[in-house]
Each structure stands twice: as C-alpha cells, then as structure tokens.
Design a protein around this motif. Structure first.
Motif, PDB file in Angstrom:
ATOM      1  N   HIS A 126      42.911  28.301  42.308  1.00 42.63           N
ATOM      2  CA  HIS A 126      41.504  28.325  41.900  1.00 42.63           C
ATOM      3  C   HIS A 126      41.320  28.934  40.491  1.00 42.63           C
ATOM      4  O   HIS A 126      40.506  28.459  39.697  1.00 42.63           O
ATOM      5  CB  HIS A 126      40.728  29.151  42.937  1.00 42.63           C
ATOM      6  N   HIS A 130      39.578  27.452  36.884  1.00 43.43           N
ATOM      7  CA  HIS A 130      38.576  28.044  35.980  1.00 43.43           C
ATOM      8  C   HIS A 130      39.003  27.908  34.513  1.00 43.43           C
ATOM      9  O   HIS A 130      38.163  27.776  33.629  1.00 43.43           O
ATOM     10  CB  HIS A 130      38.370  29.523  36.302  1.00 43.43           C
ATOM     11  N   ASP A 312      31.731  28.285  40.509  1.00 44.95           N
ATOM     12  CA  ASP A 312      32.717  27.481  41.234  1.00 44.95           C
ATOM     13  C   ASP A 312      32.282  26.024  41.357  1.00 44.95           C
ATOM     14  O   ASP A 312      31.139  25.736  41.716  1.00 44.95           O
ATOM     15  CB  ASP A 312      32.946  28.082  42.622  1.00 44.95           C
TER      16      ASP A 312
HETATM   17 ZN    ZN Z   1      35.706  31.134  41.053  1.00 51.11          ZN
END
Ligand code: ZN
Ligand code: KG4
Length: 347
Positions: A126, A130, A312
């Motif tokens: 994850h 980003h 997100d």
């Molecule tokens: Zn995040």
C-alpha cells in the motif's frame, strides 16, 4: 496482454473500499472510492470488525462500477462485445500494511477475478502505491523525486529514483503525523477524523499563541510527533482558558514547520529534481501552501496531488501493480495478506 496494459486495482486496507482501472501505470481510466468514514465516526476511529464486514458488502459493487467506467461488464468483457476477450490484463490488490480482516477481502476478490479471467494477480504494498499517486496526475514528473508520505499510520520520506526503485530516507520514530492530528483532536474534543477537524478549528486561531516544540528539527531526516502531542496536553492543562482555535492553529503550525523542513532537507540529500506530497495529511491546506511556497522560492518543482489522490484509492494500487508486474512478475496465488508489511529499505 492487450495493447492497453490495463490493470484493475483493488484497495481495502483500511476504511476505503476502492477499485480502479489504470493503463500502463500512468493513465487512470476510472477510479471508484467508497468511504466508510461515517460508519466509524461515532466510534472515534476505525473499528476493524466493522471495516471488514463493510468491505465484504461493498467490494463487488465497487469493482463492478470501476469495470463499467472502463466500458466492461462484471465479467470483464466489453459492453459492445460481450462474447469477446477479457479487457483487463492483470488484477492488483493491496496485501498490506493494513487491517487483516479488511485486507483479506480485497486480496481474495482480486485472486478470484485473476483466476476466473486467466490473468496475473499482483500483491501490492500500500505504501508503494502512495508513492505513485502524484505521478498519475502529473505525468511530466521527472525522477528522481522525494515523496513526503504523511498518513494516519505512516510518516515517511522516500526517494523515488525510478518506478520500482526507491530508498527510505527518513521516518517517524514514534507517532505518524496523521495520528498526532487524530490524538490531539480527540483530546480537544473535536471529533474524528482529527485532521480536518483541527484544520477547521485552526482557521480562526493564532498559530503563534503557543510555542510548541519542533522535535528533531535540526537532526537528520527522521521525525517525531509524540512529544508535540504531550506538549499540547500540558499546555491545555496549564491554560484551561485557552481557545481550541489557538491550540489547534499552534499545533498545526508546529507539524507543518517540521514536515516542510524535513521534506526540503530530504530533497537536498537525495539531489531530487522535485518533491511530491502523498497520504491523507497531504489534504492539509497549510501544508500544501507552505510546501509549495518553500519549493517555489528554491525553484524546486513540487507536485501536490488532488485530495482524492492523496487519500486511499485504488488507482495508485493499480499503478504500483503495473510497475511491479513488469519488473518482478506476478505474485503467486497463495500470497497472503501482510498486515505489518513495511516499505523495504532500498530495492
Ligand atoms: Zn494510505
Ligand atoms: O492516507 P489516509 O487517508 O489513511 C491512512 O492512514 O492510510 O490518512 C488519514 C489521516 C488521518 O490521520 C487524518 O486525520 C489525516 O489523514 N488527515 C488530515 C487532513 N485530512 C485527513 N490531517 C491534517 N489535515 C487534514 N486536512
């Protein structure tokens, strides 16, 4: 592989259920995000059990929406040619870090689709996702850049030398910046999520009302925020008459001063050609404004993504999945969720 290099990305690591289709890691065809923030707000934070259950309900509708945005039905076939081939070349999902019950939903959904469609599955970090968010909105970015990744769970300075090649330059030694916003907001009774609440309260406050500490300002590239949080608590106990606005404004100024100083130092250390912001705290107006002004003064290109790309989303997961697939190939179908995954040091 179709000529388009289309990756379906799926993100369920925390409280956003998201799916997106991205071409060649650069062009967002469609990006759908369903936030659970209202579901968790009354508990003052994300409740893992509730998040997992909500992902189960939302995963297929969100994926179906994203596919439709790319002109594909829920079987991955073009609406115009339902008997034709699958229009997706790989399925990527966040495998960590995050909440185990939440991650498992996205990972299982992605594997099932990859298996059914006969395309590769890619398990994505994850945090790596980003790092690509700014590039999706600013294709002109020239690497290397330094990314200041500031979210609820992480505060990292990363040099992105090339897609798939990055170095962690610095990190928080205690609380993440977003965590500090959330904890101070809770202490002041401002609610959840704390970042927007502090920013709103700070709008009418004096950022010089309290001289809060700027920890480790002159030391290297690591950061620390837990002392600042404690200083806020002491200050409010000493001056109970102080307004929330003044406390919030002074706290926000202290966080931003440190983040901007460290980001500039990181860019210098890595001889980066630019600076990128990423993560939920990058939604903060004072941070965006202060970093942009500082970079402009230095003639250093700065890339501040839209709010949707800071928080997100699955487009960043699909982009990371594309680069990973090209460099390291598909992930095995027995890849598990990894709640404590970190960004590897060097690559
Ligand atoms: Zn995040
Ligand atoms: O990246 P993100 O959406 O989720 C993860 O942590 O992965 O970041 C959420 C964090 C929360 O701590 C929230 O308080 C903070 O970002 N945040 C902000 C603002 N909007 C969200 N912090 C400061 N100012 C904001 N406007």
């Amino acid at each position: 592989m179709t000529a388009r290099g289309r990756v379906l990305g799926i993100e369920t690591s925390c409280d956003e259920t998201a799916a997106a289709v991205v071409e060649r890691g650069r062009t967002v065809v469609t990006s759908v995000v369903s936030s659970q923030v209202d579901l968790h707000a009354r508990y003052g934070g994300v409740v893992p059990e509730l998040a997992g259950r909500a992902h189960v309900e939302l995963a297929l509708p969100v994926v179906t929406d994203a596919l439709a945005g790319a002109g594909l039905d829920r079987r991955g076939r073009s609406f115009e040619d339902p008997a034709g081939p699958v229009g997706i070349d790989a399925v990527a999902a966040t495998i960590g870090p995050g909440l185990i019950g939440a991650l498992l939903v996205g990972v299982s959904t992605a594997k099932a689709l990859a298996l059914a469609w006969g395309v590769p599955f890619v398990g994505v970090n994850h945090l790596e996702g980003h790092l690509y968010a700014a590039m999706l909105e600013a294709p002109e970015i020239e690497l290397p850049v330094v990314v200041l990744l500031v979210s609820g769970g992480h505060t990292l300075l990363v040099a992105l030398d090339a897609p798939g090649s990055y170095r962690v330059l610095g990190a928080t030694v205690d609380d993440a910046a977003g965590e500090a916003f959330d904890k101070v907001a809770r202490f002041l009774g401002l609610g959840y999520p704390g970042g927007p609440a502090i920013e709103a309260a700070a709008a009418s406050g004096d950022p010089r009302a309290f001289a809060f500490p700027r920890a480790m300002l002159d030391e290297g590239l690591d950061l620390s925020f837990s002392g600042l949080k404690t200083a806020v608590v002491h200050a409010v106990r000493r001056s109970p008459e102080a307004s929330n606005a003044d406390v919030a404004a002074s706290f926000q100024q202290a966080v931003v001063d440190v983040l901007v100083a460290k980001a500039l130092r990181g860019a210098e250390a890595a001889r980066a050609g630019g600076l990128c912001l990423a993560g939920g705290v990058a939604a903060n107006g004072l941070l965006r404004k202060t970093l942009s002004a500082a970079c402009e003064e230095l003639g250093l290109p700065v890339y501040v993504p839209s709010l949707a790309m800071c928080t997100d989303n699955a487009a960043m997961v699909a982009a990371a999945g594309w680069f990973q697939l090209r460099q390291r190939g598909p992930s095995p179908l027995d890849t598990g969720a990894q709640p404590n995954l970190r960004l590897p040091l060097g690559s």
